[in-house]
Design a protein around this motif. Structure first.
Motif, PDB file in Angstrom:
ATOM      1  N   LEU A  57       0.858  -1.181   0.000  1.00 27.71           N
ATOM      2  CA  LEU A  57       0.000   0.000   0.000  1.00 27.71           C
ATOM      3  C   LEU A  57       0.891   1.226   0.000  1.00 27.71           C
ATOM      4  O   LEU A  57       1.626   1.470   0.961  1.00 27.71           O
ATOM      5  CB  LEU A  57      -0.916   0.008   1.218  1.00 27.71           C
ATOM      6  N   ARG A  58       0.844   1.990  -1.074  1.00 30.68           N
ATOM      7  CA  ARG A  58       1.702   3.166  -1.203  1.00 30.68           C
ATOM      8  C   ARG A  58       0.877   4.424  -0.948  1.00 30.68           C
ATOM      9  O   ARG A  58      -0.117   4.672  -1.626  1.00 30.68           O
ATOM     10  CB  ARG A  58       2.336   3.225  -2.592  1.00 30.68           C
ATOM     11  N   SER A  59       1.300   5.248   0.021  1.00 30.95           N
ATOM     12  CA  SER A  59       0.551   6.444   0.403  1.00 30.95           C
ATOM     13  C   SER A  59       1.519   7.543   0.806  1.00 30.95           C
ATOM     14  O   SER A  59       2.725   7.322   0.938  1.00 30.95           O
ATOM     15  CB  SER A  59      -0.391   6.135   1.575  1.00 30.95           C
ATOM     16  N   GLU A  80      -3.930   9.822   8.538  1.00 29.64           N
ATOM     17  CA  GLU A  80      -4.933   8.761   8.401  1.00 29.64           C
ATOM     18  C   GLU A  80      -4.302   7.421   8.064  1.00 29.64           C
ATOM     19  O   GLU A  80      -4.892   6.366   8.308  1.00 29.64           O
ATOM     20  CB  GLU A  80      -5.959   9.144   7.329  1.00 29.64           C
ATOM     21  N   TYR A  81      -3.063   7.430   7.506  1.00 25.77           N
ATOM     22  CA  TYR A  81      -2.379   6.184   7.162  1.00 25.77           C
ATOM     23  C   TYR A  81      -1.351   5.774   8.211  1.00 25.77           C
ATOM     24  O   TYR A  81      -0.751   4.700   8.101  1.00 25.77           O
ATOM     25  CB  TYR A  81      -1.669   6.334   5.810  1.00 25.77           C
ATOM     26  N   LEU A  82      -1.112   6.632   9.206  1.00 30.34           N
ATOM     27  CA  LEU A  82      -0.059   6.361  10.193  1.00 30.34           C
ATOM     28  C   LEU A  82      -0.611   6.017  11.567  1.00 30.34           C
ATOM     29  O   LEU A  82       0.155   5.934  12.528  1.00 30.34           O
ATOM     30  CB  LEU A  82       0.867   7.582  10.306  1.00 30.34           C
ATOM     31  N   SER A  83      -1.913   5.796  11.671  1.00 29.01           N
ATOM     32  CA  SER A  83      -2.476   5.425  12.968  1.00 29.01           C
ATOM     33  C   SER A  83      -2.003   4.025  13.352  1.00 29.01           C
ATOM     34  O   SER A  83      -1.731   3.176  12.486  1.00 29.01           O
ATOM     35  CB  SER A  83      -4.005   5.468  12.917  1.00 29.01           C
ATOM     36  N   ILE A  84      -1.881   3.784  14.641  1.00 28.48           N
ATOM     37  CA  ILE A  84      -1.425   2.473  15.123  1.00 28.48           C
ATOM     38  C   ILE A  84      -2.378   1.372  14.661  1.00 28.48           C
ATOM     39  O   ILE A  84      -1.953   0.278  14.273  1.00 28.48           O
ATOM     40  CB  ILE A  84      -1.304   2.495  16.656  1.00 28.48           C
ATOM     41  N   GLU A  85      -3.680   1.675  14.682  1.00 30.29           N
ATOM     42  CA  GLU A  85      -4.680   0.685  14.270  1.00 30.29           C
ATOM     43  C   GLU A  85      -4.488   0.291  12.808  1.00 30.29           C
ATOM     44  O   GLU A  85      -4.540  -0.899  12.455  1.00 30.29           O
ATOM     45  CB  GLU A  85      -6.072   1.278  14.485  1.00 30.29           C
ATOM     46  N   LEU A 133       5.662   4.552   2.285  1.00 32.68           N
ATOM     47  CA  LEU A 133       5.367   5.976   2.409  1.00 32.68           C
ATOM     48  C   LEU A 133       6.256   6.763   1.469  1.00 32.68           C
ATOM     49  O   LEU A 133       7.471   6.567   1.431  1.00 32.68           O
ATOM     50  CB  LEU A 133       5.576   6.445   3.851  1.00 32.68           C
ATOM     51  N   THR A 134       5.672   7.656   0.704  1.00 33.68           N
ATOM     52  CA  THR A 134       6.444   8.477  -0.238  1.00 33.68           C
ATOM     53  C   THR A 134       7.133   9.612   0.497  1.00 33.68           C
ATOM     54  O   THR A 134       6.632  10.079   1.537  1.00 33.68           O
ATOM     55  CB  THR A 134       5.524   9.065  -1.318  1.00 33.68           C
ATOM     56  N   PRO A 135       8.293  10.085   0.030  1.00 32.13           N
ATOM     57  CA  PRO A 135       8.968  11.213   0.667  1.00 32.13           C
ATOM     58  C   PRO A 135       8.118  12.478   0.556  1.00 32.13           C
ATOM     59  O   PRO A 135       7.336  12.622  -0.374  1.00 32.13           O
ATOM     60  CB  PRO A 135      10.269  11.351  -0.148  1.00 32.13           C
TER      61      PRO A 135
END
Length: 263
Positions: free
Chosen positions: A231-233, A238-243, A257-259
């Motif tokens: 999954l590239r984001s 919203e994409y870095l939550s622990i859940e 994760l993109t720079p």
């Protein structure tokens, strides 16, 4: 000045003020004018340097402190406050910068005229529009460098998906000023890298991204009989939550994760 006259400032610099208690304080951005008969210290300038003040309502004096230590006391006299403990005065200051130097004028006019080149400044001097001052070839304007810097092109090889669901690109857009009938102001996209086929889900909050990803994952994996591998984001919260990250680890999906500020 007090007599409503103006006096030119010929020098600006740093002055070490020595008091009768042998305490020395640095006064920054001091202005020197040879026509001034009295030396004036700005209490606001002292405040910006971290000094504190205490007022005596009985006699009207002002005590000046630094780090809890009394530096000097100023007493009212003819509408102003006098620092009677001073030994030296501003007229004897040293380490001044001559505000009329050619280098200072070159930088000043370079900024005033919209950061034009030295060649154009020289032409204006030749035409008599600007006064004559030195133009050093080694002067570097940091603002000009920052404004003209460009990013190196992306020439490297790109990692592409070799099959369906190998790489999924995702991003959240919004909030939009106008909402849909059910009150949504965002949407999240999931695009397959191999086929470029994309899904769009309307969401009310960015936090709904996780639930929409699970909905998307269940549908495409069931329909295609394949698993999402990556999954590239971007680095949105919203994409870095622990859940979210724990769920990706549980499913064996790599979070890429993109720079920042990169296409």
């Amino acid at each position: 000045m007090g007599n409503r006259r103006s006096s030119p400032v010929t020098k600006i610099g740093v002055y070490s003020l020595v008091l009768s208690s042998d305490v020395s304080i640095e006064l920054f951005n001091c202005c020197y004018s040879p026509e001034m008969a009295r030396n004036i210290i700005s209490f606001h300038a002292l405040f910006r340097q971290g000094f504190q003040f205490s007022f005596d309502n009985k006699i009207g004096s002002i005590s000046v402190f630094k780090n809890g230590i009394l530096i000097f006391t100023a007493y009212p006299c003819d509408g102003v406050y006098e620092t009677v403990e001073c030994v030296d005065n501003l007229g004897h200051s040293v380490n001044y910068i001559d505000s009329t130097s050619g280098v200072e004028k070159a930088c000043l006019w370079h900024s005033r005229l919209g950061h034009i080149s030295k060649k154009r400044i020289a032409q204006l001097q030749k035409d008599g529009v600007l006064e004559s001052f030195d133009l050093r070839s080694d002067d570097v304007c940091e603002s000009c460098l920052l404004g003209k810097m460009t990013k190196s092109p992306f020439k490297g090889s790109f990692e592409r998906g070799e099959g369906l669901l190998d790489i999924i690109h995702t991003d959240v857009c919004g909030p939009f000023r106008s909402t849909t009938k059910d009150g949504t102001r965002f949407y999240v996209t999931f695009t397959d890298d191999f086929s470029r086929y994309g899904y769009i889900y309307l969401i009310k909050h960015k936090s709904d991204t996780f639930e929409k990803f699970k909905e998307f994952k269940n549908e495409v994996e069931n329909q295609l009989g394949r698993k999402i591998k990556m999954l590239r984001s971007d680095r949105g919260g919203e994409y870095l939550s622990i859940e979210f990250l724990d769920y990706l680890k549980e499913c064996g999906i790599v979070s890429q994760l993109t720079p920042p500020r990169t296409p």
